[in-house]
Design a protein around this motif. Sequence first.
Motif, PDB file in Angstrom:
ATOM      1  N   ALA A  92       0.821  -1.212   0.000  1.00 21.26           N
ATOM      2  CA  ALA A  92       0.000   0.000   0.000  1.00 21.26           C
ATOM      3  C   ALA A  92       0.855   1.262   0.000  1.00 21.26           C
ATOM      4  O   ALA A  92       0.433   2.321  -0.496  1.00 21.26           O
ATOM      5  CB  ALA A  92      -0.930   0.002   1.212  1.00 21.26           C
TER       6      ALA A  92
ATOM      7  N   ASP B 187      -3.239   3.602  -5.722  1.00 19.59           N
ATOM      8  CA  ASP B 187      -4.587   3.035  -5.543  1.00 19.59           C
ATOM      9  C   ASP B 187      -5.116   2.381  -6.820  1.00 19.59           C
ATOM     10  O   ASP B 187      -5.795   1.363  -6.775  1.00 19.59           O
ATOM     11  CB  ASP B 187      -5.566   4.128  -5.093  1.00 19.59           C
ATOM     12  CG  ASP B 187      -5.256   4.612  -3.682  1.00 19.59           C
ATOM     13  OD1 ASP B 187      -4.522   3.900  -2.970  1.00 19.59           O
ATOM     14  OD2 ASP B 187      -5.739   5.701  -3.306  1.00 19.59           O
TER      15      ASP B 187
ATOM     16  N   VAL C  97      -2.481  -3.871  -5.058  1.00 14.55           N
ATOM     17  CA  VAL C  97      -2.533  -4.476  -3.732  1.00 14.55           C
ATOM     18  C   VAL C  97      -3.572  -5.595  -3.722  1.00 14.55           C
ATOM     19  O   VAL C  97      -3.362  -6.648  -3.115  1.00 14.55           O
ATOM     20  CB  VAL C  97      -2.870  -3.416  -2.654  1.00 14.55           C
ATOM     21  CG1 VAL C  97      -2.955  -4.075  -1.277  1.00 14.55           C
ATOM     22  CG2 VAL C  97      -1.830  -2.311  -2.643  1.00 14.55           C
TER      23      VAL C  97
ATOM     24  N   LEU D 164      -7.844  -6.197   3.683  1.00 15.85           N
ATOM     25  CA  LEU D 164      -7.991  -4.870   3.082  1.00 15.85           C
ATOM     26  C   LEU D 164      -8.624  -3.892   4.062  1.00 15.85           C
ATOM     27  O   LEU D 164      -8.279  -2.708   4.096  1.00 15.85           O
ATOM     28  CB  LEU D 164      -8.837  -4.964   1.804  1.00 15.85           C
ATOM     29  CG  LEU D 164      -8.225  -5.743   0.636  1.00 15.85           C
ATOM     30  CD1 LEU D 164      -9.236  -5.878  -0.496  1.00 15.85           C
ATOM     31  CD2 LEU D 164      -6.957  -5.052   0.136  1.00 15.85           C
TER      32      LEU D 164
ATOM     33  N   THR E 243      -6.106  -2.985   7.063  1.00 14.04           N
ATOM     34  CA  THR E 243      -4.962  -2.174   6.639  1.00 14.04           C
ATOM     35  C   THR E 243      -5.394  -0.783   6.189  1.00 14.04           C
ATOM     36  O   THR E 243      -4.568   0.028   5.772  1.00 14.04           O
ATOM     37  CB  THR E 243      -4.198  -2.853   5.483  1.00 14.04           C
ATOM     38  OG1 THR E 243      -5.124  -3.175   4.430  1.00 14.04           O
ATOM     39  CG2 THR E 243      -3.505  -4.114   5.947  1.00 14.04           C
TER      40      THR E 243
ATOM     41  N   LEU F   1      -7.209  -0.072   3.595  1.00 17.65           N
ATOM     42  CA  LEU F   1      -7.295   0.059   2.139  1.00 17.65           C
ATOM     43  C   LEU F   1      -8.734   0.062   1.638  1.00 17.65           C
ATOM     44  O   LEU F   1      -9.010   0.448   0.510  1.00 17.65           O
ATOM     45  CB  LEU F   1      -6.513  -1.084   1.473  1.00 17.65           C
ATOM     46  CG  LEU F   1      -5.010  -1.068   1.731  1.00 17.65           C
ATOM     47  CD1 LEU F   1      -4.378  -2.366   1.266  1.00 17.65           C
ATOM     48  CD2 LEU F   1      -4.379   0.118   1.014  1.00 17.65           C
TER      49      LEU F   1
END
Length: 332
Positions: free
Chosen positions: A94, A99, A112, A159, A162, A164
């Motif tokens: 990340a 992104d 990711v 995800l 973290t 994200l």
Amino acid sequence: MMKMMKTIEKIPGGLMLVPLFLGAVIHTFAPKSGEYFGSFTNGLMTGTVPILAVWFFCMGAGINIKATGIVLRKSGTLVLTKIAVAWVVAVIAALLIPDGGVQSGFFTGLSVLALVSMMDMTNGGLYASIMQQYGTKEEAGAFVLMSLESGPLVTMLILGTTGLAAFEPQTFVGAVLPFLIGFVLGNIDNDFRTFFSKATHTMIPFFGFALGNTIDLGVIVETGLLGIVMGLLVIVVTGVPLMLADKFIGGGNGTAGVAASSTAGAAVANPMIIASIKPEFMPVAQSATALVAASVIVTSILVPIITAYWAKYMNKKKGASVGEQTNNTSAL
């Protein structure tokens, strides 16, 4: 008579990947086929989610809660290590990957989402078959908890934790509920387990075909060499911690850790499923799917070979140690 089934089964992850490739061919050259035929044909070509829901239910029903302590210790060690490694990879990736994924150069298409999907799920069937040959019965049975990795839940958790992606609590429940209901029914009544568990293999090609109908083969061609590199990376990055965990926590000699360093066939579905839940992942979902599919093939071919080499090395080392002890005893 043609032995098509036996031929497909010789291909690593063939029951998933051959129908997936067929679906991808149709989607690439005739993307409106499902819409054109409509009705049941369209449902078969576009029914990824309902097919997957039934698959998860049957998978849950096939897991027996009455596993021995050794099996739970071994499988728990491998599963938690694999998830922990995927989480660390997600945190590091990340910081390095934008992104929207990498847009240029050799790593084009890498995201990711792709990395987590490749690394957080072990091919349980491959693991069990390898360990039946090179491990103990208890080690082979360690795949029992690996089924819990199957599906998008663990990927969503990684995800989410973290930072994200943000998933609503009911989304997590919805992702795992069919599995849990099947698990409960299968352990309440053995007849349920016997009946539903038979369908887990049967559903794989249908799911693979529907998933293939979301993939453009042009993306797979673009990520070809990178997919091979990623497959090798999965074996190294997950394999080393798994070997250490198997040796120092699981009580093994590292062989089970090597055998668990693969990418599950079911992981191919995760990018698209995650993207359907969180649309912001849709731009990277196709390339992630292609990379995961390549990793499935690479790890399915190499993991058995590496495991066999490691098992023979450890047996030879063990034999040498026994020989030294015998000689020392004789000398005394």
